[in-house]
Design a protein around this motif. Structure first.
Motif, PDB file in Angstrom:
ATOM      1  N   ALA A   1      -3.007   1.577 -11.967  1.00 15.48           N
ATOM      2  CA  ALA A   1      -4.471   1.594 -11.887  1.00 15.48           C
ATOM      3  C   ALA A   1      -5.066   2.971 -12.129  1.00 15.48           C
ATOM      4  O   ALA A   1      -6.247   3.096 -12.454  1.00 15.48           O
ATOM      5  CB  ALA A   1      -4.934   1.061 -10.543  1.00 15.48           C
ATOM      6  N   ILE A   2      -4.259   4.019 -11.972  1.00 15.36           N
ATOM      7  CA  ILE A   2      -4.720   5.382 -12.226  1.00 15.36           C
ATOM      8  C   ILE A   2      -3.747   6.073 -13.175  1.00 15.36           C
ATOM      9  O   ILE A   2      -2.609   5.638 -13.325  1.00 15.36           O
ATOM     10  CB  ILE A   2      -4.873   6.193 -10.920  1.00 15.36           C
ATOM     11  N   THR A   3      -4.208   7.149 -13.790  1.00 15.63           N
ATOM     12  CA  THR A   3      -3.399   7.810 -14.817  1.00 15.63           C
ATOM     13  C   THR A   3      -2.587   8.989 -14.312  1.00 15.63           C
ATOM     14  O   THR A   3      -1.645   9.404 -14.978  1.00 15.63           O
ATOM     15  CB  THR A   3      -4.313   8.311 -15.950  1.00 15.63           C
ATOM     16  N   ARG A   4      -2.977   9.547 -13.162  1.00 14.96           N
ATOM     17  CA  ARG A   4      -2.284  10.743 -12.665  1.00 14.96           C
ATOM     18  C   ARG A   4      -2.391  10.793 -11.147  1.00 14.96           C
ATOM     19  O   ARG A   4      -3.159  10.041 -10.544  1.00 14.96           O
ATOM     20  CB  ARG A   4      -2.872  12.001 -13.281  1.00 14.96           C
ATOM     21  N   LEU A   5      -1.638  11.680 -10.553  1.00 12.35           N
ATOM     22  CA  LEU A   5      -1.703  11.913  -9.115  1.00 12.35           C
ATOM     23  C   LEU A   5      -3.145  12.251  -8.746  1.00 12.35           C
ATOM     24  O   LEU A   5      -3.777  13.101  -9.380  1.00 12.35           O
ATOM     25  CB  LEU A   5      -0.780  13.081  -8.746  1.00 12.35           C
ATOM     26  N   THR A   6      -3.686  11.568  -7.758  1.00 15.97           N
ATOM     27  CA  THR A   6      -5.074  11.803  -7.374  1.00 15.97           C
ATOM     28  C   THR A   6      -5.234  11.550  -5.881  1.00 15.97           C
ATOM     29  O   THR A   6      -4.322  11.064  -5.219  1.00 15.97           O
ATOM     30  CB  THR A   6      -6.042  10.919  -8.190  1.00 15.97           C
TER      31      THR A   6
ATOM     32  N   GLU B   1     -10.688   9.165  -8.059  1.00 15.36           N
ATOM     33  CA  GLU B   1     -10.853   9.590  -9.449  1.00 15.36           C
ATOM     34  C   GLU B   1      -9.827   8.902 -10.336  1.00 15.36           C
ATOM     35  O   GLU B   1      -8.796   8.438  -9.868  1.00 15.36           O
ATOM     36  CB  GLU B   1     -10.692  11.103  -9.554  1.00 15.36           C
ATOM     37  N   ASP B   2     -10.121   8.883 -11.620  1.00 14.71           N
ATOM     38  CA  ASP B   2      -9.192   8.436 -12.657  1.00 14.71           C
ATOM     39  C   ASP B   2      -8.790   6.967 -12.565  1.00 14.71           C
ATOM     40  O   ASP B   2      -7.706   6.589 -13.010  1.00 14.71           O
ATOM     41  CB  ASP B   2      -7.924   9.313 -12.685  1.00 14.71           C
ATOM     42  N   LEU B   3      -9.654   6.131 -11.973  1.00 11.63           N
ATOM     43  CA  LEU B   3      -9.379   4.700 -11.950  1.00 11.63           C
ATOM     44  C   LEU B   3      -9.625   4.140 -13.353  1.00 11.63           C
ATOM     45  O   LEU B   3     -10.687   4.350 -13.941  1.00 11.63           O
ATOM     46  CB  LEU B   3     -10.284   4.010 -10.933  1.00 11.63           C
ATOM     47  N   LEU B   4      -8.628   3.479 -13.908  1.00 19.33           N
ATOM     48  CA  LEU B   4      -8.735   2.953 -15.268  1.00 19.33           C
ATOM     49  C   LEU B   4      -9.690   1.766 -15.326  1.00 19.33           C
ATOM     50  O   LEU B   4      -9.779   0.989 -14.363  1.00 19.33           O
ATOM     51  CB  LEU B   4      -7.356   2.536 -15.778  1.00 19.33           C
ATOM     52  N   PRO B   5     -10.406   1.581 -16.437  1.00 19.70           N
ATOM     53  CA  PRO B   5     -11.316   0.441 -16.580  1.00 19.70           C
ATOM     54  C   PRO B   5     -10.569  -0.878 -16.395  1.00 19.70           C
ATOM     55  O   PRO B   5      -9.431  -1.035 -16.833  1.00 19.70           O
ATOM     56  CB  PRO B   5     -11.830   0.571 -18.022  1.00 19.70           C
ATOM     57  N   GLY B   6     -11.236  -1.809 -15.711  1.00 19.81           N
ATOM     58  CA  GLY B   6     -10.656  -3.133 -15.506  1.00 19.81           C
ATOM     59  C   GLY B   6      -9.703  -3.232 -14.330  1.00 19.81           C
ATOM     60  O   GLY B   6      -9.196  -4.310 -14.029  1.00 19.81           O
ATOM     61  N   GLN B   7      -9.461  -2.118 -13.637  1.00 20.43           N
ATOM     62  CA  GLN B   7      -8.558  -2.142 -12.487  1.00 20.43           C
ATOM     63  C   GLN B   7      -9.338  -2.452 -11.211  1.00 20.43           C
ATOM     64  O   GLN B   7     -10.470  -2.032 -11.041  1.00 20.43           O
ATOM     65  CB  GLN B   7      -7.836  -0.804 -12.343  1.00 20.43           C
ATOM     66  N   LYS B   8      -8.718  -3.189 -10.328  1.00 20.59           N
ATOM     67  CA  LYS B   8      -9.344  -3.629  -9.090  1.00 20.59           C
ATOM     68  C   LYS B   8      -8.508  -3.132  -7.913  1.00 20.59           C
ATOM     69  O   LYS B   8      -7.288  -3.298  -7.895  1.00 20.59           O
ATOM     70  CB  LYS B   8      -9.397  -5.157  -9.099  1.00 20.59           C
TER      71      LYS B   8
ATOM     72  N   GLY C   1      -5.930   9.830   1.318  1.00 18.18           N
ATOM     73  CA  GLY C   1      -4.539  10.054   1.016  1.00 18.18           C
ATOM     74  C   GLY C   1      -4.328  10.330  -0.458  1.00 18.18           C
ATOM     75  O   GLY C   1      -5.255  10.274  -1.260  1.00 18.18           O
ATOM     76  N   ILE C   2      -3.088  10.624  -0.788  1.00 23.70           N
ATOM     77  CA  ILE C   2      -2.708  10.887  -2.173  1.00 23.70           C
ATOM     78  C   ILE C   2      -2.145   9.608  -2.781  1.00 23.70           C
ATOM     79  O   ILE C   2      -1.380   8.895  -2.138  1.00 23.70           O
ATOM     80  CB  ILE C   2      -1.664  12.020  -2.230  1.00 23.70           C
ATOM     81  N   VAL C   3      -2.552   9.335  -4.012  1.00 22.13           N
ATOM     82  CA  VAL C   3      -2.124   8.125  -4.719  1.00 22.13           C
ATOM     83  C   VAL C   3      -1.489   8.541  -6.046  1.00 22.13           C
ATOM     84  O   VAL C   3      -1.976   9.449  -6.713  1.00 22.13           O
ATOM     85  CB  VAL C   3      -3.322   7.184  -4.970  1.00 22.13           C
ATOM     86  N   THR C   4      -0.422   7.871  -6.425  1.00 22.64           N
ATOM     87  CA  THR C   4       0.271   8.161  -7.686  1.00 22.64           C
ATOM     88  C   THR C   4       0.023   7.037  -8.684  1.00 22.64           C
ATOM     89  O   THR C   4      -0.452   5.959  -8.306  1.00 22.64           O
ATOM     90  CB  THR C   4       1.792   8.283  -7.453  1.00 22.64           C
ATOM     91  N   PRO C   5       0.357   7.236  -9.958  1.00 22.46           N
ATOM     92  CA  PRO C   5       0.241   6.141 -10.924  1.00 22.46           C
ATOM     93  C   PRO C   5       1.090   4.922 -10.541  1.00 22.46           C
ATOM     94  O   PRO C   5       0.822   3.806 -10.992  1.00 22.46           O
ATOM     95  CB  PRO C   5       0.735   6.763 -12.232  1.00 22.46           C
ATOM     96  N   GLY C   6       2.075   5.116  -9.657  1.00 23.78           N
ATOM     97  CA  GLY C   6       2.875   4.001  -9.159  1.00 23.78           C
ATOM     98  C   GLY C   6       2.188   3.204  -8.065  1.00 23.78           C
ATOM     99  O   GLY C   6       2.715   2.206  -7.586  1.00 23.78           O
TER     100      GLY C   6
END
Length: 144
Positions: free
Chosen positions: A25-30, A60-67, A3-8
């Motif tokens: 947890a992410i920086t952009r739509l992915t 993609e684009d999972l920020l460091p330290g995010q679970k 699916g599609i995930v947003t920064p929200g």
């Protein structure tokens, strides 16, 4: 499936697995994708335990330290214990300990003690015997 995930935040599922991405947890739509893997391919890692789910997670684009939050789409064996492990070059890396309640609902028991799903990769959900413990540390050869 995926699916599609947003920064929200968001949720996607596939192969009997649900992944929830928390807000921030992410920086952009992915996109997130889960692909089923054949558990037979990983039996060399596990001799006496039961592989309940085997899957590959791509995000993609999972920020460091995010679970990422992990769940399954069906109830499992009641009152059982499990580990979620990532397949790494050095073998299996346990990322979470989980249990089921009397109705078979899966819950994490480790909180922040283990990293959880913090990266894309191949994962195994493994049922383990009662009374298991997870040890961490370093093994050194004795020097006489």
């Amino acid at each position: 499936m995926g699916g599609i995930v947003t920064p929200g935040g968001g949720r996607f599922s596939g192969a009997g697995v649900r992944i929830t991405v928390p807000a921030g947890a992410i920086t952009r739509l992915t996109t997130g994708e889960i692909r089923a893997l054949d558990p037979i391919l990983f039996e060399s890692f596990i001799e006496t335990n039961r592989i309940v789910r085997a899957f590959e997670l791509n995000i993609e684009d999972l920020l460091p330290g995010q679970k990422l939050d992990f769940g399954v789409d069906t109830q499992l064996v009641p009152d059982a214990q499990f580990v979620l492990a990532r397949i790494a070059s050095e073998g299996l890396v346990v990322v979470d300990r989980l249990v089921t309640d009397p109705s078979g609902l899966l819950t994490s028991v480790d909180g922040a003690a283990l990293p959880g799903i913090d990266q894309a990769g191949q994962y195994l959900l493994i049922e383990v015997p009662e009374g298991f413990a997870l040890l961490t540390g370093r093994l050194q050869e004795g020097g006489g």
